[in-house]
Design an enzyme around this catalytic site. Structure first.
Site, short mmCIF file in Angstrom:
data_model
loop_
_atom_site.label_atom_id
_atom_site.label_comp_id
_atom_site.label_asym_id
_atom_site.label_seq_id
_atom_site.Cartn_x
_atom_site.Cartn_y
_atom_site.Cartn_z
N HIS A 87 -1.32 51.24 14.10
CA HIS A 87 -1.15 51.90 12.80
C HIS A 87 -0.21 53.11 12.90
O HIS A 87 0.83 53.16 12.23
CB HIS A 87 -2.54 52.33 12.28
N GLU A 88 -0.57 54.07 13.76
CA GLU A 88 0.26 55.27 13.91
C GLU A 88 1.62 54.91 14.49
O GLU A 88 2.63 55.54 14.18
CB GLU A 88 -0.44 56.32 14.78
N HIS B 33 3.86 54.01 11.67
CA HIS B 33 4.39 55.25 11.09
C HIS B 33 5.53 55.79 11.96
O HIS B 33 6.57 56.19 11.45
CB HIS B 33 3.29 56.32 11.04
N GLU C 196 2.80 54.37 4.60
CA GLU C 196 1.59 53.60 4.87
C GLU C 196 1.90 52.10 4.93
O GLU C 196 1.25 51.35 5.68
CB GLU C 196 0.55 53.89 3.78
#
Lengths: 502, 502
Positions: free
Chosen positions: B267-268, B271, B297
């Site tokens: 997830h990160e 980003h 996101e």
């Protein structure tokens, strides 16, 4: 501008500068404590730090500040004693610094930020050549700084005075001569004794995570408050002030040399106690700072050496070592440990040097910095001259530059004129503890493992003053006499004559 | 002021602001990544951050900036297309923000810095009451902010628009209604199936140091460059931009739930890839930023869910799990892992929620923030209302506040109007990947474990634009049509009908 307005301007500007200094200190921590930040971002972080240094410096030397300082210096009648000291110290630093253009400071800081990254790699890979352009740049900055600041006799005086007000090449030459006269024969006698304590039990593999637990315990034992202090790890240990309630200190854990981290914790912890005990009430005036670099070093050396390597403290140190490393220290006695941590012998690395030879390491650096400032030495000469001096004073030649002229962080971080403070710090330390003995039973405290009365004495006689007294005023206020190298020499003689049975 | 001077003023001021933002970002990292700094220093660090935010904000809305923006907006003839965009975006943000006094921003940031410290303790000790005064203060700030910024229909619109330009309560109400209509029946069908995959093999004790090695390997596999990125640990994972070449991301390692950190890295990492691929050439104009929070996101969710939880990628994930935890995963098949990481069921914690129920967690927070902004809810109501809604939507009541209304960092860090972006991000993600499939064989890439073509498509169609396009312009530019929740709903239906054999 009225007197009241002038005073308020100084207080408000000081608060602004403090905010900026807090930010740059956090950036310094980010850059220099593990885990190190991404390398490619170093230039942008350095530029941001340079920008902020320039802003803070610009604030401290603005025309309005000059007007306020001139006004309040001419008529201090509306000021209380703290405000008067604030004006006095600010004026002094203004007069000293106003000739250095903010852009020059920013440029140096930007170079330093990158040089520090380069140094970490160069030291790791023993590659002096990659550091050459950085040292060239930084040394040229020092020449420029000396010219900007000005000096009477020697360009190095301008830099020495930055860290130790009033210090000169003349005084340093005399100071080191005095030490050399007494310590060289003492070291010769130690070497001639042919005796060398066994310290092989200190070279066993000791897990670094367990070392970290040991060192945190030692830090708490010293009285360090983890609500106001953080311990980290780094290549070269340091202590950093982020705020009055935010002190950071680091150490470096070596798997096969656990005493390195242990004494570095006592050392940096001594620095930290100075900062933690500076009176909060002095903060609004910017008077909550150490008296000088040497005074800072006197506090760290007191805990590292005078207390930390004392015969009285050994049973307590040994108890902690046995708790964390029961196998390694099962058969070690307190007397064996005492002898092992007080070995005197020639060595390559300053930060690992023993008490007796330490000042010779400083003398070497002092002489080189002096020669650089006289343009007798350039960056390209560093490895050769370093090794020649090592051979001359210690009888050994470093096998590589990482154990030689690349070992210290100072030159890559732009610290010039700083080294002599270490030696002066040792001398202050011995003189302070000699005075302390008149009212505190130091040996009994150490034998009980109780640092509290010792720290209290230092807090009451040294820390309490912040930077309101100059180093030469403070040593008189705390001990009743000016710096006297005799206490240091006597302390070393007494210890090493006993350890080596001379 | 000439056109040339006006342009140069904007470029120079942007560079200054960027330096300050770099410093505050480093301070944010210091405050929020482990090891956490000394608690007692938080107030002074917060004050310093507040001071710098105020400075940066003051620079961006100075009278000179207004003059320059007005001049260049009236006559943009001397500007190239990048300079025009810089002026357009700066003008928009100026008009939006110039009513908020810098001191107000600084006060909020100072409160937030302390509230974050309080929240970490409150969550740890499940003590909502200690957070009450902080939430009260922060919510009052949100009301003030909405009034300062202004709005047409609903005070919450002012805050939604901060993160997602053009977003309103009206659009959000409609968006969530559309999802609710399709997803509630789907979840009901999943629950009615009575089938639930076994994921007990994911709950075994897994050493966190080994997890860290696994996650660093996954980050490298994703194409993250550790010369420009640092990974740390923290309570609540986040990604932070310190500079174009200095991206920081964190995760939280749980001993008994290794997939938590693994999917948080994906997830990160999503980003981070967005930030790492933003064109450096846009930096001088301040155009090297993401299009919106929701677009940010969309990138993280693409890697975490659409790619990370795909059937095609499972053999590769399993191979890495087996490498680092051979015993725990010895008997696990790729199909078992796929089913286990795609369980849909009611849950307490948003960041641990599955893809199907995730938007319901967002809906709950959206409704509460809307009610707070309508003054129907106060801070004191949070635990009760939170638990009522959890019971109504999920059929479960949190056993304590740390699994309830204290779970998220957002409110204590002053992020209001941010939550809906998570749901919009999921919708963007599904729509982008649907478009990507027209030119890239996504399934084949995943089956080969090759992220490069997928990241390249995102770089070319999303990242390349920086913030030159608004979110609504960007989704059209990248996919050929406006936001269409259908792609998201179709994606979820297809996956969960297959996983649960509906």
């Amino acid at each position: 501008m009225t007197t009241t307005e002038a005073k308020q301007l100084l207080l408000d500007t000081h608060a602004e500068i403090k905010h900026i200094v807090t930010a740059t200190a956090v950036m310094h921590w980010d850059e220099n404590a593990e885990p190190y930040p991404p390398e490619q971002g170093a230039a942008a972080r350095g530029a941001a730090q340079g920008y902020l240094y320039e802003k803070a410096f610009g604030l401290s030397i603005s025309p309005q500040i000059k007007e306020a300082l001139d006004l309040l210096t001419a008529d201090p009648s509306g000021l209380d004693e703290y405000e008067r000291d604030m004006v006095k110290i600010w004026k002094k630093s203004y007069d000293k610094n106003f000739k250095v253009p903010p852009a020059e400071i920013a440029a140096l800081e930007s170079v330093v930020s990158q040089a520090m990254q380069a140094w970490m790699k160069a030291k790791q890979s023993n590659d002096f050549d990659t550091m050459l352009p950085w040292y060239d740049k930084i040394f040229e900055f020092q020449h420029k700084m000396a010219d900007y600041i000005g000096y009477n006799k020697h360009p190095y005086d301008a830099l020495l005075d930055k860290f130790e007000e009033g210090m000169t090449v003349e005084l340093c030459d005399a100071f080191f001569a005095q030490l050399r006269e007494e310590l060289v024969p003492l070291l010769a006698a130690v070497q001639a004794s042919g005796r060398q304590p066994d310290d092989s039990f200190l070279r066993q593999a000791c897990d670094t995570a367990t070392q970290a637990a040991l060192n945190h315990e030692v830090a708490e034992w010293m009285g360090l408050d983890f609500n106001r202090l953080q311990m980290g790890t780094t290549e070269h240990p340091f202590m950093l002030v982020i705020g009055r309630d935010d002190i950071r200190m680091t150490t470096h854990y070596y798997e096969d040399d656990l005493m390195s981290a242990l004494f570095s914790t006592l050392h940096e912890g001594g620095h930290a106690l100075y900062e933690l005990n500076l009176p909060q009430a002095l903060s609004p005036y910017g008077l909550d700072e150490a008296a000088s670099t040497a005074f800072h070093e006197s506090q760290s050396r007191t805990f590292e050496n005078v207390f930390g390597r004392s015969r009285q403290l050994m049973p307590h140190l040994l108890e902690k070592l046995k708790k964390h490393f029961p196998q390694q220290f099962a058969d070690v006695t307190s007397e064996q440990l005492y002898a092992a941590v007080n070995i005197a012998q020639p060595s390559l690395i300053r930060v690992e040097a023993d008490e007796l030879t330490y000042c010779l390491h400083i003398m070497l650096r002092y002489e080189m910095e002096k020669d650089i400032m006289e343009r007798k030495l350039t960056a390209a000469d560093l490895p050769r001259v370093w090794n020649e001096k090592m051979q001359a004073y210690f009888g050994i030649t470093p096998p590589d530059d990482k154990s030689g002229c690349l070992q210290d962080t100072h030159w890559s971080s732009g610290l010039f004129g700083y080294f002599p403070s270490y030696a002066l710090g040792n001398a202050f330390s011995a003189q302070l503890v000699a005075k302390m003995r008149e009212s505190v039973d130091v040996d009994d405290c150490l034998a009980r493992g109780d640092f509290a009365p010792l720290t209290a004495w230092l807090a009451q006689h040294v820390h309490v003053h912040g930077c309101r007294l100059t180093p030469s005023e403070l040593i008189v206020a705390a001990t009743g006499e000016p710096l006297n190298a005799k206490y240091y020499v006597d302390y070393l003689k007494q210890k090493f004559i006993a350890v080596y049975g001379l």
